[in-house]
Scaffold this motif. Structure first.
Motif, PDB file in Angstrom:
ATOM      1  N   SER A  68       0.873  -0.754  -0.032  1.00  0.00           N
ATOM      2  CA  SER A  68      -0.226   0.153   0.530  1.00  0.00           C
ATOM      3  C   SER A  68       1.018   1.382  -0.203  1.00  0.00           C
ATOM      4  O   SER A  68       1.869   1.555   0.786  1.00  0.00           O
ATOM      5  CB  SER A  68      -0.742  -0.388   1.435  1.00  0.00           C
ATOM      6  OG  SER A  68      -1.113   1.151   1.057  1.00  0.00           O
ATOM      7  N   ASN A  70       0.360   3.270   2.335  1.00  0.00           N
ATOM      8  CA  ASN A  70       0.120   3.874   3.128  1.00  0.00           C
ATOM      9  C   ASN A  70       0.757   2.669   4.556  1.00  0.00           C
ATOM     10  O   ASN A  70       0.359   1.419   4.168  1.00  0.00           O
ATOM     11  CB  ASN A  70      -1.164   3.759   3.862  1.00  0.00           C
ATOM     12  CG  ASN A  70      -2.233   5.420   2.878  1.00  0.00           C
ATOM     13  OD1 ASN A  70      -1.454   6.270   2.642  1.00  0.00           O
ATOM     14  ND2 ASN A  70      -2.962   4.967   2.422  1.00  0.00           N
ATOM     15  N   ASN A  74      -5.279   1.385   6.212  1.00  0.00           N
ATOM     16  CA  ASN A  74      -5.761  -0.669   6.398  1.00  0.00           C
ATOM     17  C   ASN A  74      -5.148  -1.436   5.842  1.00  0.00           C
ATOM     18  O   ASN A  74      -5.497  -2.599   6.261  1.00  0.00           O
ATOM     19  CB  ASN A  74      -7.344  -0.213   5.474  1.00  0.00           C
ATOM     20  CG  ASN A  74      -8.127   0.720   5.121  1.00  0.00           C
ATOM     21  OD1 ASN A  74      -7.855   1.877   6.691  1.00  0.00           O
ATOM     22  ND2 ASN A  74      -8.949   1.636   4.756  1.00  0.00           N
ATOM     23  N   THR A  75      -4.208  -1.388   4.724  1.00  0.00           N
ATOM     24  CA  THR A  75      -4.055  -3.207   4.650  1.00  0.00           C
ATOM     25  C   THR A  75      -2.882  -3.125   5.532  1.00  0.00           C
ATOM     26  O   THR A  75      -3.123  -4.425   6.412  1.00  0.00           O
ATOM     27  CB  THR A  75      -2.758  -2.617   3.470  1.00  0.00           C
ATOM     28  OG1 THR A  75      -3.474  -1.524   1.728  1.00  0.00           O
ATOM     29  CG2 THR A  75      -2.605  -4.513   2.643  1.00  0.00           C
ATOM     30  N   VAL A 130      -6.622  -2.678  -2.668  1.00  0.00           N
ATOM     31  CA  VAL A 130      -7.307  -2.678  -4.360  1.00  0.00           C
ATOM     32  C   VAL A 130      -7.445  -1.190  -4.796  1.00  0.00           C
ATOM     33  O   VAL A 130      -7.829  -0.525  -4.126  1.00  0.00           O
ATOM     34  CB  VAL A 130      -8.883  -3.435  -4.561  1.00  0.00           C
ATOM     35  CG1 VAL A 130      -9.714  -2.821  -5.160  1.00  0.00           C
ATOM     36  CG2 VAL A 130      -8.977  -4.532  -3.457  1.00  0.00           C
ATOM     37  N   TRP A 132      -8.205   0.084  -9.018  1.00  0.00           N
ATOM     38  CA  TRP A 132      -9.230  -0.120  -9.415  1.00  0.00           C
ATOM     39  C   TRP A 132      -9.327  -1.678  -9.877  1.00  0.00           C
ATOM     40  O   TRP A 132      -9.070  -2.097 -10.936  1.00  0.00           O
ATOM     41  CB  TRP A 132      -8.868   0.824 -10.877  1.00  0.00           C
ATOM     42  CG  TRP A 132      -8.115   2.294 -11.150  1.00  0.00           C
ATOM     43  CD1 TRP A 132      -7.233   2.740 -10.565  1.00  0.00           C
ATOM     44  CD2 TRP A 132      -9.621   3.274 -10.432  1.00  0.00           C
ATOM     45  NE1 TRP A 132      -7.684   4.181 -10.091  1.00  0.00           N
ATOM     46  CE2 TRP A 132      -8.655   4.901 -10.240  1.00  0.00           C
ATOM     47  CE3 TRP A 132     -10.772   3.237 -10.261  1.00  0.00           C
ATOM     48  CZ2 TRP A 132      -9.340   5.860  -9.223  1.00  0.00           C
ATOM     49  CZ3 TRP A 132     -11.163   3.855  -9.304  1.00  0.00           C
ATOM     50  CH2 TRP A 132     -11.084   5.476  -9.058  1.00  0.00           C
ATOM     51  N   SER A 133      -9.845  -1.928  -9.170  1.00  0.00           N
ATOM     52  CA  SER A 133     -10.459  -3.594  -8.512  1.00  0.00           C
ATOM     53  C   SER A 133      -9.140  -4.513  -9.380  1.00  0.00           C
ATOM     54  O   SER A 133      -9.131  -5.673  -9.747  1.00  0.00           O
ATOM     55  CB  SER A 133     -11.116  -3.699 -10.079  1.00  0.00           C
ATOM     56  OG  SER A 133     -12.078  -2.795  -9.867  1.00  0.00           O
ATOM     57  N   SER A 166     -12.532  -1.079  -0.166  1.00  0.00           N
ATOM     58  CA  SER A 166     -13.784  -1.155   0.208  1.00  0.00           C
ATOM     59  C   SER A 166     -14.552  -1.116  -0.474  1.00  0.00           C
ATOM     60  O   SER A 166     -15.990  -1.657   0.474  1.00  0.00           O
ATOM     61  CB  SER A 166     -14.031   0.678  -0.553  1.00  0.00           C
ATOM     62  OG  SER A 166     -13.328   1.083  -1.681  1.00  0.00           O
ATOM     63  N   ASP A 167     -15.370  -1.943  -1.179  1.00  0.00           N
ATOM     64  CA  ASP A 167     -15.749  -3.165  -1.730  1.00  0.00           C
ATOM     65  C   ASP A 167     -15.178  -4.383  -3.095  1.00  0.00           C
ATOM     66  O   ASP A 167     -15.165  -3.976  -3.918  1.00  0.00           O
ATOM     67  CB  ASP A 167     -16.768  -1.841  -2.943  1.00  0.00           C
ATOM     68  CG  ASP A 167     -17.488  -2.767  -3.548  1.00  0.00           C
ATOM     69  OD1 ASP A 167     -17.857  -4.446  -2.897  1.00  0.00           O
ATOM     70  OD2 ASP A 167     -18.910  -2.650  -3.942  1.00  0.00           O
TER      71      ASP A 167
HETATM   72  C1  LIG Z   1      -6.586   4.758  -6.409  1.00  0.00           C
HETATM   73  C2  LIG Z   1      -7.282   4.118  -6.261  1.00  0.00           C
HETATM   74  C3  LIG Z   1      -8.395   3.108  -6.170  1.00  0.00           C
HETATM   75  C4  LIG Z   1      -8.761   2.187  -5.424  1.00  0.00           C
HETATM   76  N1  LIG Z   1      -9.973   2.123  -6.162  1.00  0.00           N
HETATM   77  C5  LIG Z   1     -10.580   1.030  -5.838  1.00  0.00           C
HETATM   78  C6  LIG Z   1     -11.417  -0.523  -6.367  1.00  0.00           C
HETATM   79  O1  LIG Z   1     -11.839  -0.422  -7.619  1.00  0.00           O
HETATM   80  N2  LIG Z   1     -12.281  -0.956  -4.879  1.00  0.00           N
HETATM   81  C7  LIG Z   1     -12.059  -0.964  -3.534  1.00  0.00           C
HETATM   82  O2  LIG Z   1     -12.618  -1.960  -3.271  1.00  0.00           O
HETATM   83  N3  LIG Z   1     -11.334  -0.086  -3.461  1.00  0.00           N
HETATM   84  C8  LIG Z   1     -10.725   0.731  -4.211  1.00  0.00           C
HETATM   85  N4  LIG Z   1     -10.016   1.228  -3.309  1.00  0.00           N
HETATM   86  C9  LIG Z   1      -9.781   1.780  -2.421  1.00  0.00           C
HETATM   87  C10 LIG Z   1      -9.067   1.613  -1.529  1.00  0.00           C
HETATM   88  O3  LIG Z   1      -8.678  -0.418  -1.550  1.00  0.00           O
HETATM   89  C11 LIG Z   1      -9.333   1.258   0.295  1.00  0.00           C
HETATM   90  O4  LIG Z   1      -9.643   2.820   0.611  1.00  0.00           O
HETATM   91  C12 LIG Z   1      -7.979   0.275   0.093  1.00  0.00           C
HETATM   92  O5  LIG Z   1      -8.009   0.198   2.513  1.00  0.00           O
HETATM   93  C13 LIG Z   1      -6.624   1.589   1.580  1.00  0.00           C
HETATM   94  O6  LIG Z   1      -5.697   0.638   1.615  1.00  0.00           O
HETATM   95  P1  LIG Z   1      -4.606   1.469   2.677  1.00  0.00           P
HETATM   96  O7  LIG Z   1      -5.417   1.817   3.952  1.00  0.00           O
HETATM   97  O8  LIG Z   1      -3.896   0.479   2.931  1.00  0.00           O
HETATM   98  O9  LIG Z   1      -3.967   2.223   1.760  1.00  0.00           O
HETATM   99  C14 LIG Z   1      -9.101   2.795  -4.325  1.00  0.00           C
HETATM  100  C15 LIG Z   1      -7.940   3.357  -3.432  1.00  0.00           C
HETATM  101  C16 LIG Z   1      -6.975   4.279  -5.244  1.00  0.00           C
HETATM  102  C17 LIG Z   1      -6.346   5.465  -3.750  1.00  0.00           C
END
Ligand SMILES: Cc1cc2nc3c(=O)[nH]c(=O)nc-3n(C[C@H](O)[C@H](O)[C@H](O)COP(=O)(O)O)c2cc1C
Length: 212
Positions: A68, A70, A74-75, A130, A132-133, A166-167
């Protein structure tokens, strides 16, 4: 009379010598007992040191690769949940410059550093958000570059996958497929993936067994 005094003095001297011999023998015995107890306690501390040292050298046997942007997002939280009390090292890919496949001649490339850490680990936990899927670009770049080292050095390692989104429902299958594919190619054991708390808890049990 003189004879009596002589024998008495002689008897007292003999008694004194016998006393000295007994006292000296007692002293030597005490010293030898002290030395053997000190050597036993030294042996114990060297055993403890060895086991402590091996704990230190084993501390890297669980490598959590956080893909990630970050370091404490969350990861990383999902990683903490999976690992619980198990010792591990977290490697944040965002801290490393890993060039895209085909660009590896550039000076600052740190792929080898990351790959060496993977070689040192017994359990490799990959956590990706995730984007963009799909998996994050950090992770995709690392996986693409791994092809440079298909030398059997990762054979037998256990791989665990965490997917955070998020989904994330549409991304779970494709990401899992890629990580399983690469695990098979490198003869690593793909143990499983987790997204939900329940899956993380089940995966934790497997990781716990494999970390002993
Ligand atoms: C560029 C970008 C694209 C994302 N696309 C998706 C997505 O397609 N599907 C999804 O479920 N979450 C998507 N998210 C949300 C992140 O996966 C989610 O906020 C995740 O918890 C981030 O983890 P982190 O806190 O370790 O960065 C996206 C986030 C970013 C920044």
């Amino acid at each position: 009379m003189k004879r009596k005094i002589f024998f008495s003095a002689f008897f007292i001297i003999i008694l004194a010598i016998a006393g000295l011999v007994i006292w000296r023998t007692y002293q030597l015995r005490q010293i030898s007992m002290r030395e053997s107890s000190e050597s036993a306690s030294n042996n114990t501390s060297s055993v403890q040191k060895t086991s402590k040292d091996s704990t230190i050298s084993n501390s890297g046997t669980q490598l959590f690769i956080n893909a990630s942007q970050n370091k404490d997002g969350n990861t990383a939280t999902l990683g903490k949940e999976l690992l619980g009390d198990i010792q591990y090292e977290q490697l944040n890919l965002a801290d490393y410059h890993i060039h895209q496949i085909g660009q590896s001649s550039v000076d600052k490339d740190q792929f080898d550093t990351v790959f060496r850490k993977m070689q040192d680990a017994k359990n490799i936990i990959i956590g990706t958000p995730v984007y963009w899927s799909d998996m994050s670009g950090y992770l995709k770049t690392l996986l693409d570059r791994m092809g440079e080292h298909e030398d059997g050095s990762l054979r037998g390692k256990n791989v665990y996958l965490l997917i955070q989104g998020s989904d994330p429902s549409d991304a779970i299958r494709p990401i899992t497929h890629v990580v399983e594919h690469i695990s098979n190619t490198f003869q690593m054991n793909f143990i499983g993936e987790a997204t939900t708390d329940e899956q993380v808890s089940n995966l934790h049990d497997k990781l716990f067994q494999n970390s002993r």
